[in-house]
Design a protein around this motif. Structure first.
Motif, PDB file in Angstrom:
ATOM      1  N   TYR A  89       2.738  -5.067  -7.941  1.00  0.00           N
ATOM      2  CA  TYR A  89       1.354  -5.421  -8.231  1.00  0.00           C
ATOM      3  C   TYR A  89       0.851  -6.532  -7.299  1.00  0.00           C
ATOM      4  CZ  TYR A  89       1.507  -2.789 -12.655  1.00  0.00           C
ATOM      5  OH  TYR A  89       1.597  -1.807 -13.612  1.00  0.00           O
ATOM      6  N   ALA A  90       1.694  -7.550  -7.089  1.00  0.00           N
ATOM      7  CA  ALA A  90       1.289  -8.666  -6.235  1.00  0.00           C
ATOM      8  C   ALA A  90       1.068  -8.208  -4.799  1.00  0.00           C
ATOM      9  CB  ALA A  90       2.350  -9.763  -6.282  1.00  0.00           C
ATOM     10  N   LEU A  91       1.941  -7.319  -4.309  1.00  0.00           N
ATOM     11  CA  LEU A  91       1.780  -6.807  -2.945  1.00  0.00           C
ATOM     12  C   LEU A  91       0.507  -5.979  -2.811  1.00  0.00           C
ATOM     13  CD1 LEU A  91       2.899  -6.392  -0.087  1.00  0.00           C
ATOM     14  CD2 LEU A  91       4.203  -4.441  -0.968  1.00  0.00           C
ATOM     15  N   ALA A  92       0.253  -5.103  -3.784  1.00  0.00           N
ATOM     16  CA  ALA A  92      -0.958  -4.287  -3.739  1.00  0.00           C
ATOM     17  C   ALA A  92      -2.216  -5.160  -3.797  1.00  0.00           C
ATOM     18  CB  ALA A  92      -0.948  -3.280  -4.892  1.00  0.00           C
ATOM     19  N   ALA A  93      -2.220  -6.153  -4.691  1.00  0.00           N
ATOM     20  CA  ALA A  93      -3.373  -7.044  -4.798  1.00  0.00           C
ATOM     21  C   ALA A  93      -3.576  -7.837  -3.514  1.00  0.00           C
ATOM     22  CB  ALA A  93      -3.194  -7.988  -5.987  1.00  0.00           C
ATOM     23  N   THR A  94      -2.490  -8.255  -2.874  1.00  0.00           N
ATOM     24  CA  THR A  94      -2.597  -9.003  -1.625  1.00  0.00           C
ATOM     25  C   THR A  94      -3.191  -8.140  -0.518  1.00  0.00           C
ATOM     26  OG1 THR A  94      -0.684 -10.341  -2.239  1.00  0.00           O
ATOM     27  CG2 THR A  94      -1.310 -10.335   0.077  1.00  0.00           C
ATOM     28  N   VAL A  95      -2.753  -6.898  -0.429  1.00  0.00           N
ATOM     29  CA  VAL A  95      -3.286  -5.990   0.598  1.00  0.00           C
ATOM     30  C   VAL A  95      -4.768  -5.727   0.363  1.00  0.00           C
ATOM     31  CG1 VAL A  95      -3.154  -3.645   1.512  1.00  0.00           C
ATOM     32  CG2 VAL A  95      -1.058  -4.912   1.050  1.00  0.00           C
ATOM     33  N   PHE A  96      -5.154  -5.429  -0.875  1.00  0.00           N
ATOM     34  CA  PHE A  96      -6.564  -5.175  -1.172  1.00  0.00           C
ATOM     35  C   PHE A  96      -7.414  -6.418  -0.940  1.00  0.00           C
ATOM     36  CE2 PHE A  96      -4.967  -1.631  -3.982  1.00  0.00           C
ATOM     37  CZ  PHE A  96      -5.511  -0.618  -3.211  1.00  0.00           C
ATOM     38  N   ALA A  97      -6.899  -7.585  -1.315  1.00  0.00           N
ATOM     39  CA  ALA A  97      -7.636  -8.823  -1.088  1.00  0.00           C
ATOM     40  C   ALA A  97      -7.850  -9.068   0.405  1.00  0.00           C
ATOM     41  CB  ALA A  97      -6.897 -10.006  -1.719  1.00  0.00           C
ATOM     42  N   LEU A  98      -6.836  -8.762   1.217  1.00  0.00           N
ATOM     43  CA  LEU A  98      -6.972  -8.916   2.659  1.00  0.00           C
ATOM     44  C   LEU A  98      -8.007  -7.952   3.223  1.00  0.00           C
ATOM     45  CD1 LEU A  98      -6.028 -10.167   5.339  1.00  0.00           C
ATOM     46  CD2 LEU A  98      -4.201  -8.455   5.400  1.00  0.00           C
ATOM     47  N   LEU A  99      -8.006  -6.707   2.743  1.00  0.00           N
ATOM     48  CA  LEU A  99      -8.965  -5.715   3.232  1.00  0.00           C
ATOM     49  C   LEU A  99     -10.397  -6.093   2.868  1.00  0.00           C
ATOM     50  CD1 LEU A  99      -7.056  -2.389   2.427  1.00  0.00           C
ATOM     51  CD2 LEU A  99      -7.322  -3.515   4.643  1.00  0.00           C
ATOM     52  N   ALA A 173      -6.189  -1.399 -13.475  1.00  0.00           N
ATOM     53  CA  ALA A 173      -6.950  -2.530 -14.016  1.00  0.00           C
ATOM     54  C   ALA A 173      -6.272  -3.849 -13.695  1.00  0.00           C
ATOM     55  CB  ALA A 173      -7.109  -2.364 -15.527  1.00  0.00           C
ATOM     56  N   VAL A 174      -4.945  -3.896 -13.804  1.00  0.00           N
ATOM     57  CA  VAL A 174      -4.214  -5.133 -13.515  1.00  0.00           C
ATOM     58  C   VAL A 174      -4.354  -5.502 -12.038  1.00  0.00           C
ATOM     59  CG1 VAL A 174      -1.941  -6.222 -13.500  1.00  0.00           C
ATOM     60  CG2 VAL A 174      -2.592  -4.724 -15.393  1.00  0.00           C
ATOM     61  N   ILE A 175      -4.171  -4.530 -11.146  1.00  0.00           N
ATOM     62  CA  ILE A 175      -4.306  -4.797  -9.713  1.00  0.00           C
ATOM     63  C   ILE A 175      -5.739  -5.193  -9.380  1.00  0.00           C
ATOM     64  CG2 ILE A 175      -4.175  -3.746  -7.426  1.00  0.00           C
ATOM     65  CD1 ILE A 175      -1.859  -2.037  -8.477  1.00  0.00           C
ATOM     66  N   PHE A 176      -6.704  -4.538 -10.026  1.00  0.00           N
ATOM     67  CA  PHE A 176      -8.110  -4.910  -9.813  1.00  0.00           C
ATOM     68  C   PHE A 176      -8.349  -6.352 -10.226  1.00  0.00           C
ATOM     69  CE2 PHE A 176     -12.321  -5.522 -11.630  1.00  0.00           C
ATOM     70  CZ  PHE A 176     -13.137  -5.163 -10.576  1.00  0.00           C
ATOM     71  N   GLY A 177      -7.829  -6.750 -11.396  1.00  0.00           N
ATOM     72  CA  GLY A 177      -8.019  -8.124 -11.856  1.00  0.00           C
ATOM     73  C   GLY A 177      -7.352  -9.137 -10.940  1.00  0.00           C
ATOM     74  N   LEU A 178      -6.139  -8.836 -10.488  1.00  0.00           N
ATOM     75  CA  LEU A 178      -5.444  -9.737  -9.558  1.00  0.00           C
ATOM     76  C   LEU A 178      -6.223  -9.864  -8.257  1.00  0.00           C
ATOM     77  CD1 LEU A 178      -1.753  -8.526 -10.063  1.00  0.00           C
ATOM     78  CD2 LEU A 178      -2.694 -10.719 -10.783  1.00  0.00           C
ATOM     79  N   THR A 179      -6.705  -8.737  -7.737  1.00  0.00           N
ATOM     80  CA  THR A 179      -7.454  -8.764  -6.474  1.00  0.00           C
ATOM     81  C   THR A 179      -8.713  -9.594  -6.618  1.00  0.00           C
ATOM     82  OG1 THR A 179      -6.610  -6.554  -5.944  1.00  0.00           O
ATOM     83  CG2 THR A 179      -8.529  -7.334  -4.706  1.00  0.00           C
ATOM     84  N   TYR A 180      -9.465  -9.341  -7.681  1.00  0.00           N
ATOM     85  CA  TYR A 180     -10.716 -10.080  -7.872  1.00  0.00           C
ATOM     86  C   TYR A 180     -10.473 -11.576  -8.016  1.00  0.00           C
ATOM     87  CZ  TYR A 180     -14.462 -12.249 -10.515  1.00  0.00           C
ATOM     88  OH  TYR A 180     -15.416 -13.126 -10.943  1.00  0.00           O
ATOM     89  N   PHE A 236      -0.254 -13.917  -2.723  1.00  0.00           N
ATOM     90  CA  PHE A 236       0.937 -13.228  -3.224  1.00  0.00           C
ATOM     91  C   PHE A 236       1.736 -14.096  -4.194  1.00  0.00           C
ATOM     92  CE2 PHE A 236       5.455 -12.138  -2.946  1.00  0.00           C
ATOM     93  CZ  PHE A 236       5.408 -10.781  -3.239  1.00  0.00           C
ATOM     94  N   ILE A 237       1.917 -15.372  -3.867  1.00  0.00           N
ATOM     95  CA  ILE A 237       2.773 -16.234  -4.692  1.00  0.00           C
ATOM     96  C   ILE A 237       2.241 -16.380  -6.117  1.00  0.00           C
ATOM     97  CG2 ILE A 237       3.673 -18.571  -4.944  1.00  0.00           C
ATOM     98  CD1 ILE A 237       3.919 -18.690  -1.905  1.00  0.00           C
ATOM     99  N   PRO A 238       0.971 -16.783  -6.322  1.00  0.00           N
ATOM    100  CA  PRO A 238       0.508 -16.877  -7.716  1.00  0.00           C
ATOM    101  C   PRO A 238       0.341 -15.517  -8.383  1.00  0.00           C
ATOM    102  CG  PRO A 238      -1.292 -17.353  -6.215  1.00  0.00           C
ATOM    103  CD  PRO A 238      -0.057 -17.271  -5.373  1.00  0.00           C
ATOM    104  N   ALA A 239       0.033 -14.472  -7.603  1.00  0.00           N
ATOM    105  CA  ALA A 239      -0.127 -13.145  -8.202  1.00  0.00           C
ATOM    106  C   ALA A 239       1.196 -12.625  -8.750  1.00  0.00           C
ATOM    107  CB  ALA A 239      -0.695 -12.165  -7.180  1.00  0.00           C
TER     108      ALA A 239
END
Length: 304
Positions: A89-99, A173-180, A236-239
């Motif tokens: 989840y943290a890796l996916a959120a980090t990639v989406f946040a970067l994009l 939903a979890v990845i969306f929340g982490l990304t946001y 990534f670290i806090p996610a």
């Protein structure tokens, strides 16, 4: 006599560096004491707790100090899906946040330089979520994405979602929340790096007949690498240790629990303090290893 005079003249110069080092050490003492009291002491306590064993004939939640390394084996065996899920989840959120963050930071730091007022306004909008509680923001998204919300009912009316489908309680939903929630942590380091980018490098690339994509790949991206590394680490670290977004009370469900949720449950509900402490040590160690490898491979060791 000459040698004695030379020695006495040289003595004050030798004592000066020693005096400065004592002053520097004295000035560092408050910071060292703070780190020992609020970082090293809890870390040692956490490590000792992770090795505790149940107290014989004791009640639930009563443990004694021991060297029970089996705690680590037990939590790894029991909770390995949560460990993999947390880092996934943290890796996916980090990639989406970067994009999402890179184009935004590029526009603010490079394209909006000609309009300082617009640049300042967009920076305010980036940091505006910090003025609202993390919990309230996540709870608001739970209401927006609930089954009875306008968004979900509209998607079902357009047949983009099935009649029995739901969004909350899913990995998306979890990845969306982490990304946001962590997009500002990605955007600000990127903006800081791109804002200092010398535009003459981009003009030189164009003068050498490079197309915009090549200029970005060969010039802009390498020069912005420190911001990318800093942003991905801050995301990534806090996610990886987050427990709010994946909680059943917010955007998560029974099948989306992360390590933070397991640690919380073991500490506060199951009263299994050694298991919770062992999971915390494993989480910290895994993050340190992954971050070290990432920084080493990206060639930005100076950030450590």
């Amino acid at each position: 006599m000459a040698f004695a005079a030379f020695s006495t003249a040289e003595a004050p110069t030798e004592q000066a560096p020693r005096k400065k080092s004592r002053i520097a050490l004295f000035l560092l003492l408050p910071g060292i004491a703070y780190l020992v009291l609020f970082f090293l002491t809890p870390l040692v306590s956490l490590l000792l707790t992770s090795l505790q064993a149940p107290l014989e004939f004791g009640d639930i939640g009563q443990y004694q100090y021991a060297f029970n390394w089996q705690n680590y084996v037990d939590v790894m065996t029991t909770y390995w899906p949560h460990i993999v899920r947390s880092f996934g989840y943290a890796l996916a959120a980090t990639v989406f946040a970067l994009l999402f963050s890179y184009p935004l930071a590029y526009f603010i730091g490079v394209k909006a330089r000609r309009w300082p007022l617009l640049q300042s306004l967009m920076l305010v909008l980036v940091i505006a979520p910090f003025f609202i509680s993390f919990l309230l923001r996540t709870l608001a998204w739970k209401q927006i994405l609930s089954d009875e919300s306008f968004v979900i009912t509209s998607l079902k009316a357009l047949s983009l979602l099935g009649p029995d489908a739901h969004f909350t309680g899913t990995p998306f939903a979890v990845i969306f929340g982490l990304t946001y929630n962590f997009i500002p942590f990605m955007t600000l380091p990127l903006y800081t790096t791109l804002e200092r980018l010398d535009l003459r490098y981009l003009e030189a690339g164009s003068d050498l007949y490079a197309n915009p994509f090549t200029v970005f790949r060969k010039v802009t991206l390498p020069l912005s690498m420190p911001g990318i590394v800093a942003g991905t680490l801050l995301t990534f670290i806090p996610a990886a240790g987050d427990y709010v977004n994946a909680s059943r009370d917010f955007l998560g469900g029974p099948d989306t629990q992360m390590m933070g949720n397991v640690i919380e449950a073991n500490f506060l509900v199951l009263l299994n303090y050694p298991a919770a402490a062992a999971l915390s040590i494993i989480l910290m160690a895994a993050i340190l290893v992954l971050v070290g490898i990432y920084v080493k491979r990206s060639g930005t060791e100076d950030l450590l």
